[in-house]
Scaffold this motif. Structure first.
Motif, PDB file in Angstrom:
ATOM      1  N   TYR A 200      -8.798  15.422  -0.028  1.00  0.00           N
ATOM      2  CA  TYR A 200      -8.473  14.654   1.176  1.00  0.00           C
ATOM      3  C   TYR A 200      -8.104  13.218   0.839  1.00  0.00           C
ATOM      4  N   VAL A 201      -7.382  12.603   1.774  1.00  0.00           N
ATOM      5  CA  VAL A 201      -6.940  11.222   1.590  1.00  0.00           C
ATOM      6  C   VAL A 201      -7.279  10.416   2.840  1.00  0.00           C
ATOM      7  N   ASP A 202      -7.981   9.311   2.645  1.00  0.00           N
ATOM      8  CA  ASP A 202      -8.210   8.333   3.714  1.00  0.00           C
ATOM      9  C   ASP A 202      -7.296   7.162   3.398  1.00  0.00           C
ATOM     10  N   LEU A 203      -6.261   6.988   4.196  1.00  0.00           N
ATOM     11  CA  LEU A 203      -5.240   5.981   3.895  1.00  0.00           C
ATOM     12  C   LEU A 203      -5.661   4.561   4.245  1.00  0.00           C
ATOM     13  N   THR A 204      -6.729   4.426   5.024  1.00  0.00           N
ATOM     14  CA  THR A 204      -7.163   3.100   5.479  1.00  0.00           C
ATOM     15  C   THR A 204      -8.674   3.009   5.345  1.00  0.00           C
TER      16      THR A 204
ATOM     17  N   ALA B 113      -9.103   7.349  -1.445  1.00  0.00           N
ATOM     18  CA  ALA B 113      -9.044   6.376  -0.356  1.00  0.00           C
ATOM     19  C   ALA B 113      -8.153   5.202  -0.742  1.00  0.00           C
ATOM     20  N   PHE B 114      -7.251   4.841   0.152  1.00  0.00           N
ATOM     21  CA  PHE B 114      -6.337   3.717  -0.052  1.00  0.00           C
ATOM     22  C   PHE B 114      -6.757   2.529   0.813  1.00  0.00           C
ATOM     23  N   ASP B 115      -6.543   1.332   0.323  1.00  0.00           N
ATOM     24  CA  ASP B 115      -6.578   0.121   1.144  1.00  0.00           C
ATOM     25  C   ASP B 115      -6.023  -1.022   0.330  1.00  0.00           C
ATOM     26  N   GLN B 116      -5.093  -1.775   0.932  1.00  0.00           N
ATOM     27  CA  GLN B 116      -4.490  -2.898   0.224  1.00  0.00           C
ATOM     28  C   GLN B 116      -5.330  -4.167   0.328  1.00  0.00           C
ATOM     29  N   ASP B 117      -6.304  -4.173   1.236  1.00  0.00           N
ATOM     30  CA  ASP B 117      -7.134  -5.349   1.462  1.00  0.00           C
ATOM     31  C   ASP B 117      -8.202  -5.463   0.370  1.00  0.00           C
TER      32      ASP B 117
ATOM     33  N   PHE C 235     -11.115   5.281  -5.318  1.00  0.00           N
ATOM     34  CA  PHE C 235     -10.529   4.247  -4.469  1.00  0.00           C
ATOM     35  C   PHE C 235      -9.247   3.733  -5.106  1.00  0.00           C
ATOM     36  N   ILE C 236      -8.218   3.549  -4.291  1.00  0.00           N
ATOM     37  CA  ILE C 236      -6.918   3.077  -4.765  1.00  0.00           C
ATOM     38  C   ILE C 236      -6.568   1.793  -4.016  1.00  0.00           C
ATOM     39  N   GLN C 237      -6.528   0.675  -4.741  1.00  0.00           N
ATOM     40  CA  GLN C 237      -6.236  -0.623  -4.130  1.00  0.00           C
ATOM     41  C   GLN C 237      -4.731  -0.764  -3.977  1.00  0.00           C
ATOM     42  N   SER C 238      -4.220  -0.223  -2.873  1.00  0.00           N
ATOM     43  CA  SER C 238      -2.777  -0.232  -2.678  1.00  0.00           C
ATOM     44  C   SER C 238      -2.425   0.072  -1.228  1.00  0.00           C
ATOM     45  N   ASN C 239      -1.223  -0.326  -0.848  1.00  0.00           N
ATOM     46  CA  ASN C 239      -0.651   0.031   0.437  1.00  0.00           C
ATOM     47  C   ASN C 239      -0.376   1.531   0.462  1.00  0.00           C
ATOM     48  N   PHE C 240      -0.637   2.181   1.608  1.00  0.00           N
ATOM     49  CA  PHE C 240      -0.449   3.636   1.652  1.00  0.00           C
ATOM     50  C   PHE C 240       1.013   4.062   1.673  1.00  0.00           C
ATOM     51  N   ARG C 241       1.941   3.113   1.633  1.00  0.00           N
ATOM     52  CA  ARG C 241       3.340   3.494   1.494  1.00  0.00           C
ATOM     53  C   ARG C 241       3.590   4.094   0.101  1.00  0.00           C
ATOM     54  N   TYR C 242       2.630   3.911  -0.807  1.00  0.00           N
ATOM     55  CA  TYR C 242       2.733   4.461  -2.166  1.00  0.00           C
ATOM     56  C   TYR C 242       1.865   5.706  -2.332  1.00  0.00           C
ATOM     57  N   LEU C 243       1.628   6.416  -1.236  1.00  0.00           N
ATOM     58  CA  LEU C 243       0.797   7.614  -1.228  1.00  0.00           C
ATOM     59  C   LEU C 243       1.187   8.602  -2.321  1.00  0.00           C
TER      60      LEU C 243
ATOM     61  N   ASN D 245      -0.890  17.094  -6.695  1.00  0.00           N
ATOM     62  CA  ASN D 245       0.391  17.480  -6.104  1.00  0.00           C
ATOM     63  C   ASN D 245       0.273  17.773  -4.610  1.00  0.00           C
ATOM     64  N   LYS D 246      -0.833  18.408  -4.229  1.00  0.00           N
ATOM     65  CA  LYS D 246      -1.019  18.802  -2.831  1.00  0.00           C
ATOM     66  C   LYS D 246      -2.436  18.469  -2.377  1.00  0.00           C
ATOM     67  N   VAL D 247      -2.561  18.123  -1.095  1.00  0.00           N
ATOM     68  CA  VAL D 247      -3.872  17.808  -0.524  1.00  0.00           C
ATOM     69  C   VAL D 247      -4.092  18.625   0.743  1.00  0.00           C
ATOM     70  N   ASP D 248      -5.349  18.699   1.180  1.00  0.00           N
ATOM     71  CA  ASP D 248      -5.712  19.497   2.350  1.00  0.00           C
ATOM     72  C   ASP D 248      -5.738  18.696   3.635  1.00  0.00           C
ATOM     73  N   GLY D 249      -5.802  17.384   3.525  1.00  0.00           N
ATOM     74  CA  GLY D 249      -5.856  16.588   4.741  1.00  0.00           C
ATOM     75  C   GLY D 249      -5.619  15.112   4.486  1.00  0.00           C
ATOM     76  N   ILE D 250      -5.015  14.447   5.461  1.00  0.00           N
ATOM     77  CA  ILE D 250      -4.726  13.011   5.382  1.00  0.00           C
ATOM     78  C   ILE D 250      -5.163  12.364   6.688  1.00  0.00           C
ATOM     79  N   LEU D 251      -5.907  11.267   6.566  1.00  0.00           N
ATOM     80  CA  LEU D 251      -6.365  10.506   7.726  1.00  0.00           C
ATOM     81  C   LEU D 251      -5.848   9.080   7.639  1.00  0.00           C
ATOM     82  N   ALA D 252      -5.308   8.560   8.749  1.00  0.00           N
ATOM     83  CA  ALA D 252      -4.839   7.177   8.802  1.00  0.00           C
ATOM     84  C   ALA D 252      -5.310   6.518  10.094  1.00  0.00           C
ATOM     85  N   ASP D 253      -6.111   5.473   9.966  1.00  0.00           N
ATOM     86  CA  ASP D 253      -6.534   4.649  11.099  1.00  0.00           C
ATOM     87  C   ASP D 253      -5.702   3.374  11.030  1.00  0.00           C
ATOM     88  N   LEU D 254      -4.713   3.259  11.907  1.00  0.00           N
ATOM     89  CA  LEU D 254      -3.715   2.196  11.791  1.00  0.00           C
ATOM     90  C   LEU D 254      -4.155   0.847  12.368  1.00  0.00           C
ATOM     91  N   GLY D 255      -5.344   0.771  12.898  1.00  0.00           N
ATOM     92  CA  GLY D 255      -5.799  -0.465  13.510  1.00  0.00           C
ATOM     93  C   GLY D 255      -6.162  -1.543  12.502  1.00  0.00           C
TER      94      GLY D 255
END
Length: 300
Positions: free
Chosen positions: A24-28, A49-53, A70-78, A88-98
């Protein structure tokens, strides 16, 4: 004060339909609330888990688990970073855009009109473009465009002209400088809403938020397994429209593509016809949940 209160936590986890051994991927990542809840469901699986902050990166250090990266990066580089880790493949992606509560409540970040501070508004401190740069260097036409498109500001043209006129003699450096201009053009009794619309417009431009969202959605199609889930929580109509179009029609701008038999070509099917919103109990505890809309889709 906590770093951030996760909104619709249970709904997000339920929407992902988590498998114990899934990837799984937590983009935020933010304060890590959603990530920790995902990790509790995993046995043999893994969470990226991604976060650029940079502040969010410090929170990630509290999670000691072999199932967590943990990946210190913007999720545009998913796709780029998943490939780096051999995924190569994941089962789920979550993005909280707030915007996180921490970012809003930290005066030095420049997101809130409630505090005095620098005109920053960067989601990630390593990027170059700031709100100060946008307001002092963009042309009148560019300012008019972003205020109208991203903030839906009714007097966008007039405001853009005034910003350009004022900055000639006195560049805008602080939130106070900017609010002094805005206060002249806000309707009486609706100042806070007007400030919020303008700040939203500038913030979206600084962080290229809509462009980044579109890039992420396109990549999610490539990295999700068949039957995998995409859960995206948005907080304003511009983001929600993009997500809705992509999930329902397969295109972020709402255009439709069909096969020779007239069947709609799209990578996802919506799990819920209407967006999921926060329950009344949560709204009483967290007013920020009021504008949240969660859309969940499954990869075809």
């Amino acid at each position: 004060m906590s770093y951030h209160t996760s909104i619709m936590l249970d709904e997000c986890i339920e929407g992902l339909n988590i498998k114990e051994n899934g990837i799984y991927v937590d983009l935020t990542f933010g304060g890590g609330g959603h990530s920790k809840a995902i990790l509790e469901k995993l046995k043999g699986g893994h969470l990226y888990a991604f976060d650029q902050d940079e502040d969010a990166g410090k929170n990630a250090q509290d999670i000691d688990s072999s199932s967590f990266t943990f990946i210190q990066s913007n999720f545009r580089y998913l796709k780029k970073y998943l490939k780096f880790y051999g995924v190569n493949k994941v089962d789920g992606i979550l993005a909280d855009l707030g915007v996180s509560s921490h970012q809003i409540n930290e005066a030095t970040r420049g997101f809130s009109t409630r505090f005095e501070g620098p005109l920053d508004m960067r989601m990630g401190q390593s990027t170059d473009k700031t709100a100060e740069q946008v307001l002092n260097e963009y042309s009148e036409q560019e300012l008019h465009k972003i205020l109208g498109m991203y903030g839906e500001v009714k007097n966008a043209k007039t405001l853009a002209a005034e910003i350009v006129r004022q900055r000639v003699n006195s560049p805008l450096r602080t939130i106070g400088d900017f609010k002094n201009i805005l206060s002249r053009y806000a309707s009486r009794g609706r100042e806070n809403k007007y400030f919020a619309q303008v700040f939203q417009a500038v913030r979206i431009e600084v962080n290229e938020e809509l462009k980044v969202l579109e890039e992420m959605l396109g990549q999610s199609e490539e990295v999700l397994k068949e039957g995998g889930r995409l859960a995206v929580m948005s907080f304003h109509s511009l983001e929600d429209r993009i997500v809705k179009n992509y999930v329902n029609k397969g295109k972020v701008h709402g255009d439709v593509e069909k096969d020779i038999f007239g069947n709609l070509l799209r990578p996802f099917q919506p799990v819920n016809k209407k967006p999921i919103t926060a329950k009344e109990e949560e709204l009483k505890l967290n007013n920020r949940a009021r504008s949240a809309k969660l859309r969940v889709a499954e990869k075809l």
